[in-house]
Write an enzyme that holds these catalytic residues in place. Structure first.
Site, PDB file in Angstrom:
ATOM      1  N   HIS A  62       0.796  -0.693  -0.008  1.00 41.41           N
ATOM      2  CA  HIS A  62       0.220  -0.289  -0.141  1.00 41.41           C
ATOM      3  C   HIS A  62       0.982   1.256   0.018  1.00 41.41           C
ATOM      4  CE1 HIS A  62      -3.422   3.242   1.583  1.00 41.41           C
ATOM      5  NE2 HIS A  62      -4.296   1.625   0.520  1.00 41.41           N
ATOM      6  N   ASP A 122      -8.179  -5.004  -0.274  1.00 36.80           N
ATOM      7  CA  ASP A 122      -8.557  -5.638  -1.599  1.00 36.80           C
ATOM      8  C   ASP A 122      -8.317  -7.325  -1.370  1.00 36.80           C
ATOM      9  OD1 ASP A 122      -9.962  -3.137  -2.584  1.00 36.80           O
ATOM     10  OD2 ASP A 122      -7.969  -2.982  -3.227  1.00 36.80           O
TER      11      ASP A 122
END
Ligand code: CMC
Length: 431
Positions: free
Chosen positions: A308, A366
């Protein structure tokens, strides 16, 4: 914001420039460079905006090192545990948690906007059946500006409010219709006696020929996915919405722009890309081959669902989502699904592998939301539309905040030009 008593000093070519230091309520200080170009004739260079604050915002706060995510100051873990999606929507839009009467009023207004203008059904029928639902959503949401003329005036706070209600209420209907259209089933109208998440599952999975009952545990997991995706500060799609909105574009056009940006595999498209990667891996014994590819500098392959831009220790949304994934898999008894076995094994290997630990690459939200949605029976092409409908409230809250800011300006980044200097046109015979 902001105390301007402290200054940083920039020295350039023997001259000094004072840059005011702005202090947020929490987080790193910010150097105010707004006058730098006018005073020093220089720009700053920051591709990817890794060190640039492009706006003030009081909506969402992220501390990537601590793995902290706050909506209007409330930790995401507490909201995921105690709140529900529509309450989070109210909070993001209005800044405070609603009391009972405010919640009932908000819920009533949202549920009365869930149907789409009937003419939009014809608009859907113009798309190919095999269109990706995200392509359909970009088109239909953009087209809403052609159907709801009475909420296009961005200078009227009431019209802004109505546009916000319409989008929060109608996005699940649009996403479900895009899905139904892609599989050749009839559109299912919303049911206003169901809560927001249950209604979405109903519109996706029921058919006129049979009774469909929404399992409460699945509705709860869906509601959680929506809450965890509701806002995420100035990410790529939110910044796209703000940039589009800064020109005065109408709110439906701005949200369509956000949906288009979200679709990319480095952003919201990662949940689909992650499941496709798990499918490509196929069996647990092939995982080492893919881990080796992820580490190979000459191979562009990345482990989708890992890493991320902001979270460098863990993604707090992923922690909550993992709990939900375990609950949903238990409930549905799908532990033997080979794809989910690959996912679990991959998670373990990546969490213990030196490369991933050193580069701080943890499973992100996700990774787990993809696992849940797969187990619930959604095709991978619906993963990003679900992210989009959940994020709509964040985009609208950020757009409203920007429009209400009297100091707002059209967004216009500068560049470091590396092209040719001025030169004379050459006639074709001389080239
Ligand atoms: N697999 C393998 N290596 C990776 C990965 C990955 N998923 N992510 C980053 N790296 C490596 C990268 O190659 C680089 O290595 P080096 O230092 O040797 O050049 C290092 O880690 C730093 O990566 P970066 O690309 O500079 O980091 P970034 O902050 O620019 O990128 C990211 C963040 C999310 C785009 C990236 O991690 C990625 O592409 N992940 C996979 C896609 C994904 O899951 N995205 C969803 C993000 S969560 C949902 C959302 O908020 O939208």
């Amino acid at each position: 914001m902001a105390d301007t008593k402290r200054t940083a000093t920039l020295t350039l070519d023997g001259k000094t420039y004072d840059l005011p230091v702005l202090s947020p309520t929490v987080g790193p200080d910010v150097l105010d460079i707004r006058k730098l170009y006018a005073q020093a004739d220089v720009f700053t260079y920051d591709p990817g905006f890794t060190s640039t604050a492009a706006c003030d915002s009081a909506i969402t706060y992220i501390d990537g090192d601590k793995g902290e995510l706050l909506y209007r100051g409330y930790p995401i873990e507490q909201l995921a545990d105690k709140s529900h999606y529509l309450e989070v929507c109210y909070l993001l839009l209005n800044g405070e948690l609603p009391n009972k009467a405010q919640m009932a009023d908000f819920e009533g207004r949202i549920t009365r906007h869930t149907m789409l203008h009937e003419q939009i059904h014809n608009f859907f029928r113009g798309f190919r059946r095999d269109s990706h639902p995200m392509a359909t959503m970009v088109g239909v949401v953009g087209a809403m500006s052609a159907f709801y003329h009475d909420s296009l005036d961005i200078n009227d706070p009431w019209q802004r409010e109505v546009a916000a209600m319409r989008m929060i209420a109608k996005l699940p209907t649009i996403a479900a219709m895009a899905y139904k259209y892609s599989i050749g089933q009839p559109f299912v109208y919303p049911r206003n006696d169901l809560d927001y998440a249950s209604n979405f599952l109903h519109m996706c999975f029921s058919v006129p020929a049979e009774t469909y009952t929404v399992q409460p545990a699945l509705a709860k997991a869906m509601d959680r996915i929506m809450m965890l995706h509701a806002d995420h500060e100035q990410n790529a799609s939110t910044s796209t919405v703000r940039l589009a909105g800064s020109s005065g574009a109408n709110p439906f056009a701005c949200i369509a722009a956000g949906i288009a940006c979200l679709w990319g595999p480095a952003h919201g498209g990662a949940n689909q890309a992650c499941l496709e990667m798990l499918r490509e891996i196929g069996t647990v014994d092939r995982i080492p081959e893919f881990i080796a590819r992820a580490k190979d500098k000459n191979d562009p392959f990345k482990l989708m669902g890992f890493g991320h831009r902001v979270y460098k220790n863990f993604d707090p949304r992923a922690k909550v989502m993992k709990e939900s994934a375990d609950e949903v898999l238990d409930l549905l008894g799908v532990h033997n699904n080979p794809l989910l076995q690959v996912a679990k094994e991959l998670e373990q290997i990546a969490l213990h592998d030196e490369y991933f630990i050193e580069k701080k690459l943890y499973p992100n939200v996700d990774f787990y939301s993809g696992i849940i949605l797969e187990a619930m029976g959604f095709p991978t092409s619906m993963f990003t539309p679900i992210f989009a409908l959940s994020r709509t409230v964040g985009w609208i809250s950020q757009w409203k905040e920007m429009i209400s800011d009297p100091a707002g300006k059209i967004g216009r980044p500068r560049q470091l030009y590396t092209g040719a200097v001025a030169r004379d046109y050459l006639e074709v015979e001389n080239r």
